[in-house]
Design a protein around this motif. Structure first.
Motif, mmCIF file in Angstrom:
data_model
loop_
_atom_site.group_PDB
_atom_site.id
_atom_site.type_symbol
_atom_site.label_atom_id
_atom_site.label_comp_id
_atom_site.label_asym_id
_atom_site.label_seq_id
_atom_site.Cartn_x
_atom_site.Cartn_y
_atom_site.Cartn_z
ATOM 1 N N MET A 7 -75.981 -15.104 8.954
ATOM 2 C CA MET A 7 -76.283 -15.582 10.298
ATOM 3 C C MET A 7 -77.712 -16.130 10.345
ATOM 4 O O MET A 7 -78.546 -15.761 9.517
ATOM 5 C CB MET A 7 -76.090 -14.467 11.326
ATOM 6 N N ALA A 8 -77.976 -16.992 11.285
ATOM 7 C CA ALA A 8 -79.299 -17.577 11.448
ATOM 8 C C ALA A 8 -79.980 -16.929 12.647
ATOM 9 O O ALA A 8 -79.365 -16.760 13.703
ATOM 10 C CB ALA A 8 -79.184 -19.087 11.645
ATOM 11 N N VAL A 9 -81.236 -16.572 12.474
ATOM 12 C CA VAL A 9 -81.964 -15.842 13.509
ATOM 13 C C VAL A 9 -83.248 -16.596 13.852
ATOM 14 O O VAL A 9 -83.983 -17.023 12.956
ATOM 15 C CB VAL A 9 -82.326 -14.418 13.031
ATOM 16 N N LEU A 10 -83.522 -16.726 15.140
ATOM 17 C CA LEU A 10 -84.753 -17.365 15.603
ATOM 18 C C LEU A 10 -85.659 -16.305 16.207
ATOM 19 O O LEU A 10 -85.281 -15.613 17.156
ATOM 20 C CB LEU A 10 -84.443 -18.440 16.643
ATOM 21 N N VAL A 11 -86.859 -16.173 15.662
ATOM 22 C CA VAL A 11 -87.862 -15.238 16.180
ATOM 23 C C VAL A 11 -88.899 -16.039 16.957
ATOM 24 O O VAL A 11 -89.446 -17.017 16.445
ATOM 25 C CB VAL A 11 -88.550 -14.461 15.040
ATOM 26 N N VAL A 12 -89.150 -15.634 18.183
ATOM 27 C CA VAL A 12 -90.158 -16.295 19.002
ATOM 28 C C VAL A 12 -91.503 -15.608 18.763
ATOM 29 O O VAL A 12 -91.641 -14.401 18.997
ATOM 30 C CB VAL A 12 -89.792 -16.241 20.495
ATOM 31 N N ALA A 13 -92.470 -16.370 18.280
ATOM 32 C CA ALA A 13 -93.763 -15.802 17.911
ATOM 33 C C ALA A 13 -94.582 -15.415 19.133
ATOM 34 O O ALA A 13 -94.525 -16.065 20.174
ATOM 35 C CB ALA A 13 -94.546 -16.801 17.063
ATOM 36 N N ASP A 14 -95.335 -14.349 18.988
ATOM 37 C CA ASP A 14 -96.265 -13.899 20.020
ATOM 38 C C ASP A 14 -97.651 -14.372 19.606
ATOM 39 O O ASP A 14 -98.166 -13.970 18.551
ATOM 40 C CB ASP A 14 -96.208 -12.367 20.122
ATOM 41 N N ASN A 15 -98.251 -15.259 20.401
ATOM 42 C CA ASN A 15 -99.542 -15.817 20.013
ATOM 43 C C ASN A 15 -100.345 -16.227 21.239
ATOM 44 O O ASN A 15 -99.831 -16.280 22.359
ATOM 45 C CB ASN A 15 -99.332 -17.021 19.092
ATOM 46 N N LEU A 74 -83.070 -25.234 21.077
ATOM 47 C CA LEU A 74 -82.935 -24.918 19.652
ATOM 48 C C LEU A 74 -81.829 -23.907 19.376
ATOM 49 O O LEU A 74 -81.402 -23.752 18.228
ATOM 50 C CB LEU A 74 -84.260 -24.348 19.119
ATOM 51 N N ALA A 75 -81.382 -23.207 20.410
ATOM 52 C CA ALA A 75 -80.486 -22.055 20.238
ATOM 53 C C ALA A 75 -79.147 -22.408 19.618
ATOM 54 O O ALA A 75 -78.484 -21.537 19.037
ATOM 55 C CB ALA A 75 -80.267 -21.359 21.576
ATOM 56 N N GLY A 76 -78.730 -23.659 19.726
ATOM 57 C CA GLY A 76 -77.430 -24.040 19.179
ATOM 58 C C GLY A 76 -77.304 -23.797 17.690
ATOM 59 O O GLY A 76 -76.199 -23.580 17.179
ATOM 60 N N GLY A 77 -78.411 -23.793 16.987
ATOM 61 C CA GLY A 77 -78.368 -23.586 15.543
ATOM 62 C C GLY A 77 -78.555 -22.149 15.109
ATOM 63 O O GLY A 77 -78.705 -21.875 13.911
ATOM 64 N N TYR A 78 -78.541 -21.210 16.076
ATOM 65 C CA TYR A 78 -78.823 -19.812 15.737
ATOM 66 C C TYR A 78 -77.793 -18.868 16.351
ATOM 67 O O TYR A 78 -77.221 -19.143 17.405
ATOM 68 C CB TYR A 78 -80.230 -19.430 16.207
ATOM 69 N N ASP A 79 -77.593 -17.754 15.660
ATOM 70 C CA ASP A 79 -76.680 -16.725 16.152
ATOM 71 C C ASP A 79 -77.396 -15.692 17.011
ATOM 72 O O ASP A 79 -76.762 -14.992 17.802
ATOM 73 C CB ASP A 79 -76.017 -16.011 14.969
ATOM 74 N N ALA A 80 -78.709 -15.568 16.827
ATOM 75 C CA ALA A 80 -79.476 -14.571 17.577
ATOM 76 C C ALA A 80 -80.883 -15.083 17.828
ATOM 77 O O ALA A 80 -81.460 -15.791 17.001
ATOM 78 C CB ALA A 80 -79.524 -13.246 16.817
ATOM 79 N N VAL A 81 -81.420 -14.713 18.988
ATOM 80 C CA VAL A 81 -82.809 -15.016 19.338
ATOM 81 C C VAL A 81 -83.514 -13.682 19.548
ATOM 82 O O VAL A 81 -83.087 -12.871 20.380
ATOM 83 C CB VAL A 81 -82.905 -15.871 20.614
ATOM 84 N N LEU A 82 -84.573 -13.432 18.785
ATOM 85 C CA LEU A 82 -85.321 -12.186 18.880
ATOM 86 C C LEU A 82 -86.698 -12.463 19.457
ATOM 87 O O LEU A 82 -87.407 -13.349 18.984
ATOM 88 C CB LEU A 82 -85.444 -11.509 17.514
ATOM 89 N N ILE A 83 -87.068 -11.681 20.467
ATOM 90 C CA ILE A 83 -88.303 -11.892 21.206
ATOM 91 C C ILE A 83 -89.079 -10.574 21.250
ATOM 92 O O ILE A 83 -88.500 -9.533 21.595
ATOM 93 C CB ILE A 83 -87.987 -12.353 22.645
ATOM 94 N N PRO A 84 -90.368 -10.562 20.915
ATOM 95 C CA PRO A 84 -91.141 -9.322 21.048
ATOM 96 C C PRO A 84 -91.124 -8.828 22.491
ATOM 97 O O PRO A 84 -91.248 -9.623 23.432
ATOM 98 C CB PRO A 84 -92.558 -9.745 20.622
ATOM 99 N N ALA A 85 -90.974 -7.540 22.667
ATOM 100 C CA ALA A 85 -90.893 -6.960 24.017
ATOM 101 C C ALA A 85 -92.289 -6.763 24.589
ATOM 102 O O ALA A 85 -92.735 -5.653 24.880
ATOM 103 C CB ALA A 85 -90.131 -5.642 23.985
ATOM 104 N N VAL A 137 -79.285 -12.217 22.409
ATOM 105 C CA VAL A 137 -80.666 -12.324 22.853
ATOM 106 C C VAL A 137 -81.241 -10.916 22.923
ATOM 107 O O VAL A 137 -80.765 -10.082 23.704
ATOM 108 C CB VAL A 137 -80.770 -13.010 24.227
ATOM 109 N N LEU A 138 -82.228 -10.643 22.086
ATOM 110 C CA LEU A 138 -82.788 -9.305 21.988
ATOM 111 C C LEU A 138 -84.289 -9.340 22.223
ATOM 112 O O LEU A 138 -84.974 -10.252 21.763
ATOM 113 C CB LEU A 138 -82.551 -8.703 20.592
#
Length: 309
Positions: free
Chosen positions: A1-9, A80-91, A144-145
């Protein structure tokens, strides 16, 4: 699976919450890409490219995403989400601001504060102020996590991911007016190795500043506070530790004059070593403390400062 991580910056620095979220993403056993949203954030993208296990870094540049406007951030992720199975975001406070919007637009049920990845569709998260854990299984096509960074070790360096740049979305109907940033030489609360927190027992903002801040400066620590202290005006909102504040897990947490309400414990009980100073021997904080001193902080803190030299 493909996962997208959203960076915290912050447009200049990549926070280690990103590395910890990458660790959670790698547990999903898929390709991990990192999305950096910012303005003039090339240095952030370069740092993200060095994280071990990252396949690609996408740098989305724009004024609105650089200011963290939720509408613009969410629309960029959706694109961008169409190319990913999961989006992970720092809480983080920022992540919690746009994650529900992303989930709603993807028609997914967000799973918040994930502390363990069991499998590609099963996750563990805390409930009841952290007093219980629930295992959640989702059938959503896209997941979406939000990931609680304190529950994961940071991914190390050693990667050499490819990078590409795209235009970040603009916010429709929303205009950035300004921001007031609290600047401090102390470490950031959620990333600090040592945290010194004060509670309602301080009695006033002047006493809080007089007692807590010198001790924090002596230890090179961040300053925290209980909700009661924040509500009373002794400390600003960004100092608040707890269920409705920030979750921290430093190597050393010193609680001064904090009784230990369940909401506060939810934000700091994963600290490696907890030291509590309270004159009430029955205070709940002592149930989680590794070291407890039943004493008036007005005596104990000066003695501690003297011992530290």
């Amino acid at each position: 699976m493909a996962v997208l991580v959203v960076a915290d910056n912050d447009n200049a620095h990549l926070r280690d919450t990103t590395n910890k979220t990458v660790t959670a993403a790698k547990a999903l056993s898929g390709d991990v890409d990192v999305l950096v949203l910012g303005q003039g954030a090339d240095a952030v993208a370069a740092a993200a490219a060095k994280i071990d296990g990252v396949r690609k870094v996408i740098l989305a540049e724009g004024a609105d995403v650089g200011h963290g406007i939720a509408e613009a951030v969410a629309d960029t992720i959706i694109g961008l989400a169409g190319g990913y199975d999961a989006v992970l975001i720092p809480a983080t406070a920022s992540g919690k601001n746009f994650a529900p919007r992303v989930a709603a637009k993807l028609d997914a049920s967000p799973i918040s504060d994930v502390v363990e990845v069991v499998s590609a569709d099963t996750f563990v998260r805390p409930i009841y102020a952290g007093n219980a854990l629930e295992t959640v299984q989702t059938a959503d096509a896209k997941k979406v996590l939000t990931v609680r960074p304190t529950a994961f070790k940071p991914a190390g360096d050693g990667g050499s991911a490819a990078a590409e740049k795209i235009a970040g979305a603009s916010a429709s109907g929303v205009k950035f007016v300004g921001e007031e940033m609290v600047k401090s030489d102390r470490p950031e609360l959620t990333a600090a190795k040592i945290v010194v927190s004060g509670g309602r027992a301080m009695g006033s903002a002047e006493e809080f500043s007089k007692v807590i801040e010198p001790l924090a400066d002596k230890l090179g620590a961040a300053v925290g506070a209980s909700r009661a202290a924040v509500d009373a005006g002794y400390a600003p909102n960004d100092y608040q530790v707890g269920q409705t504040g920030k979750v921290v897990a430093p190597e050393l947490y010193i609680a001064v004059g904090i009784s230990g309400a369940i909401q506060h414990l939810a934000g700091m009980k994963d600290s490696k070593v907890i030291v509590a100073i309270n004159k009430d021997a029955d205070a709940p904080i002592f149930q989680v403390a590794d070291y407890g001193l039943v004493a008036d902080y007005k005596t104990a803190v000066p003695e501690l400062m003297a011992a530290l030299g």
